[in-house]
Design a protein around this motif. Structure first.
Motif, PDB file in Angstrom:
ATOM      1  N   LEU A 137       0.831  -1.209   0.000  1.00  0.00           N
ATOM      2  CA  LEU A 137       0.000   0.000   0.000  1.00  0.00           C
ATOM      3  C   LEU A 137       0.868   1.263   0.000  1.00  0.00           C
ATOM      4  O   LEU A 137       0.605   2.212  -0.742  1.00  0.00           O
ATOM      5  CB  LEU A 137      -0.932   0.010   1.213  1.00  0.00           C
ATOM      6  N   TYR A 155      -3.302   5.969  -0.057  1.00  0.00           N
ATOM      7  CA  TYR A 155      -2.654   4.649   0.050  1.00  0.00           C
ATOM      8  C   TYR A 155      -1.529   4.649   1.086  1.00  0.00           C
ATOM      9  O   TYR A 155      -1.362   3.687   1.825  1.00  0.00           O
ATOM     10  CB  TYR A 155      -2.112   4.187  -1.303  1.00  0.00           C
ATOM     11  N   GLY A 172      -1.639   2.363   4.309  1.00  0.00           N
ATOM     12  CA  GLY A 172      -0.545   1.434   4.589  1.00  0.00           C
ATOM     13  C   GLY A 172       0.025   1.622   5.979  1.00  0.00           C
ATOM     14  O   GLY A 172       0.270   0.651   6.712  1.00  0.00           O
TER      15      GLY A 172
END
Length: 180
Positions: A10, A162, A166
């Motif tokens: 991610l 993202y 993550g």
């Protein structure tokens, strides 16, 4: 997939999105040009595929359509690869016409049918489509650059999402591991 790898994946996707987004915003003309060349390569492959399909015996009923599609794709690919700025401007012009037609259709629908929601939202959408379409048709070069900048902003935004996802995933995994 290993959970340790999933959060890293991610973050890497996010960083790539952020880098692409920054590059697209900083160099929108180069971005639009590169996208046109990439699109041209894809259309070239599609056109060759259509012509190959036309040569097969089982495509007897659709042969003419496949040939026309293949030739049109090859012409579009030629312009996109060897004259990407012209292709970007032309594509922006086509999108502009589509937006104008879409806006006109939305306006007609807003006045001629019963809508489940507020009619003013459909009219607002129609006006925005028409205005954006007129901008694209009147300024295809700036429109193509605008699309590249918008694409860059979207990529940058998703990149940040993202990276945050993550890092949050990493934190949750660390907390879950410490509870064990």
């Amino acid at each position: 997939m290993d959970t340790d790898v999933s959060w890293k994946f991610l973050v890497v996707r996010g960083v790539i999105g952020i880098v692409f987004g920054i590059l697209a915003v900083v160099w929108p003309i180069s971005t639009a040009t590169a996208l046109m060349v990439l699109w041209g390569v894809w259309v070239l492959a599609d056109g060759i595929g259509a012509l190959v399909q036309a040569s097969r015996p089982e495509s007897a009923g659709t042969r003419l359509g496949s040939v026309v599609l293949g030739v049109a794709a090859l012409i579009a690919a030629f312009f996109a690869i060897f004259s990407p700025q012209v292709a970007a401007e032309t594509l922006t012009w086509i999108v502009g016409i589509w937006l104008i037609l879409r806006g006109l259709f939305e306006a007609i629908v807003a006045f001629s049918t019963r809508l489940p929601g507020p009619r003013w939202l459909v009219l607002l959408s129609a006006v925005l489509s028409i205005l954006l379409g007129v901008f694209f048709v009147a300024n295809p070069g700036r429109g193509a650059v605008g699309i590249a900048v918008l694409l860059g902003i979207i990529a940058l935004t998703w990149g940040v999402v993202y990276v945050v996802a993550g890092l949050l995933t990493r934190r949750e995994l660390a907390e879950a591991a410490s509870r064990r």
